[in-house]
Design an enzyme around this catalytic site. Structure first.
Site, PDB file in Angstrom:
ATOM      1  N   GLU A 146       9.992  -2.749   4.263  1.00  0.00           N
ATOM      2  CA  GLU A 146       9.440  -2.284   2.537  1.00  0.00           C
ATOM      3  C   GLU A 146      10.611  -2.219   1.422  1.00  0.00           C
ATOM      4  OE1 GLU A 146       6.257   0.587   4.263  1.00  0.00           O
ATOM      5  OE2 GLU A 146       5.152  -0.968   4.086  1.00  0.00           O
ATOM      6  N   LYS A 169      -5.517   8.277  -1.620  1.00  0.00           N
ATOM      7  CA  LYS A 169      -3.994   7.766  -1.431  1.00  0.00           C
ATOM      8  C   LYS A 169      -4.030   8.991  -2.911  1.00  0.00           C
ATOM      9  CE  LYS A 169      -4.716   5.266   1.625  1.00  0.00           C
ATOM     10  NZ  LYS A 169      -3.963   4.452   2.015  1.00  0.00           N
ATOM     11  N   GLY A 227       2.123   2.744   7.893  1.00  0.00           N
ATOM     12  CA  GLY A 227       2.168   1.731   9.358  1.00  0.00           C
ATOM     13  C   GLY A 227       3.339   1.261  10.218  1.00  0.00           C
ATOM     14  N   GLY A 266       1.015  -1.344   0.224  1.00  0.00           N
ATOM     15  CA  GLY A 266      -0.225  -0.175  -0.152  1.00  0.00           C
ATOM     16  C   GLY A 266       1.133   1.195   0.161  1.00  0.00           C
TER      17      GLY A 266
HETATM   18  O1  DER Z   1       3.019   1.828   6.233  1.00  0.00           O
HETATM   19  C1  DER Z   1       2.905   2.070   4.602  1.00  0.00           C
HETATM   20  O2  DER Z   1       3.616   1.928   4.008  1.00  0.00           O
HETATM   21  C2  DER Z   1       1.536   1.413   4.328  1.00  0.00           C
HETATM   22  O3  DER Z   1       1.578   0.483   3.128  1.00  0.00           O
HETATM   23  C3  DER Z   1       0.769   2.085   4.220  1.00  0.00           C
HETATM   24  O4  DER Z   1       0.827   3.742   3.331  1.00  0.00           O
HETATM   25  C4  DER Z   1      -0.556   1.583   3.826  1.00  0.00           C
HETATM   26  O5  DER Z   1      -1.619   1.291   4.831  1.00  0.00           O
HETATM   27  P1  DER Z   1      -2.986   1.488   4.535  1.00  0.00           P
HETATM   28  O6  DER Z   1      -3.324   0.242   3.671  1.00  0.00           O
HETATM   29  O7  DER Z   1      -3.788   0.948   5.501  1.00  0.00           O
HETATM   30  O8  DER Z   1      -3.933   2.333   4.241  1.00  0.00           O
END
Ligand code: DER
Length: 228
Positions: free
Chosen positions: A106, A124, A100, A85
């Site tokens: 990541e 987003k 997150g 995400g």
């Molecule tokens: O922490 C991250 O990079 C997650 O991917 C975040 O950016 C997206 O979180 P969500 O899918 O709960 O909106």
């Protein structure tokens, strides 16, 4: 909610990109959790044979619970596809990630990936990065000087709290602190990334530039595929 439906829709669309035999990177956050859940169903049903590594302890626990075969980090390990995400994405697929708290793992796995596919609800997608506070992973000893340096760059820094922990501070999977930097707008993400990388004690920042090959943006009833 509408946003949750869009997250599930983006996750379901991304699943169509997965082929048996792939080695997958599994993202973190709620949209990635939806993807991992759907992936687990296919694995359990014997419809997909894949192996995966997760970008957080939370995603790893979910994948393990769903019997998704997991690979430990090892030399030479590369991923055919990582699905993750984002907190913000712009037209060039420049990302802010780390909402997150998983930005370090990541960025490590996504750098080792041949293809990074972002899955996101329509909220987003932004014209300019920066309204979402930019997350940094910071080693505790360096915190005061990092806060000074970030302030000098124009980002109002806030140490991420966690009421559940004894000292009330959020800790990453690595045991470091998270600092959320309120720049409001980031006109030159590449320049800011270089400035942040020059500050000792910042282990990683949440600008993911030139890393995503595509993004699936859900509008609820339809999904669009964005490319840089
Ligand atoms: O922490 C991250 O990079 C997650 O991917 C975040 O950016 C997206 O979180 P969500 O899918 O709960 O909106």
């Amino acid at each position: 909610s509408n946003q949750e439906a869009q997250k599930r829709h983006a996750a379901a669309t991304a699943l169509r990109w997965v082929r048996s035999g792939m080695v997958l990177g599994l993202g973190s956050g709620s949209t990635s959790a939806a993807f991992i859940t759907l992936l687990g169903e296919k694995v359990q049903a014997g419809e997909l044979q894949i192996q995966a590594t997760a970008t957080s302890r939370a995603s790893e626990a979910l994948a393990r619970q769903l019997n998704i075969p997991l690979l430990e980090p090892r030399r030479g390990l590369r991923f055919d596809l990582t699905v993750d995400g984002a907190d913000e994405l712009d037209a060039q697929l420049r990302l802010i990630k780390g909402g997150g708290g998983a930005l370090l793992r990541e960025k490590v796995l996504e750098t080792a990936s041949d293809y990074l596919l972002i899955i996101a609800d329509s909220s987003k997608n932004v014209a300019q990065l920066g309204r979402f506070p930019l997350p940094l992973e910071v080693v505790p000893f360096a915190l005061p000087w990092v806060l000074d340096a970030v302030e000098k760059l124009g980002g109002a820094p806030a140490v991420r709290p966690n009421a559940q922990l004894p000292d009330g501070l959020y800790r990453s999977d690595q045991g470091n602190l998270l600092v959320d930097c309120h720049f409001n707008v980031i006109p030159e993400p590449e320049q800011l990334a270089l400035q942040l990388q020059a500050i000792p004690g910042i282990v990683e920042h949440g600008l993911f530039l030139g890393m995503a090959q595509a993004a699936i943006l859900s509008h609820g009833d339809r999904a669009e595929v964005l490319r840089p």
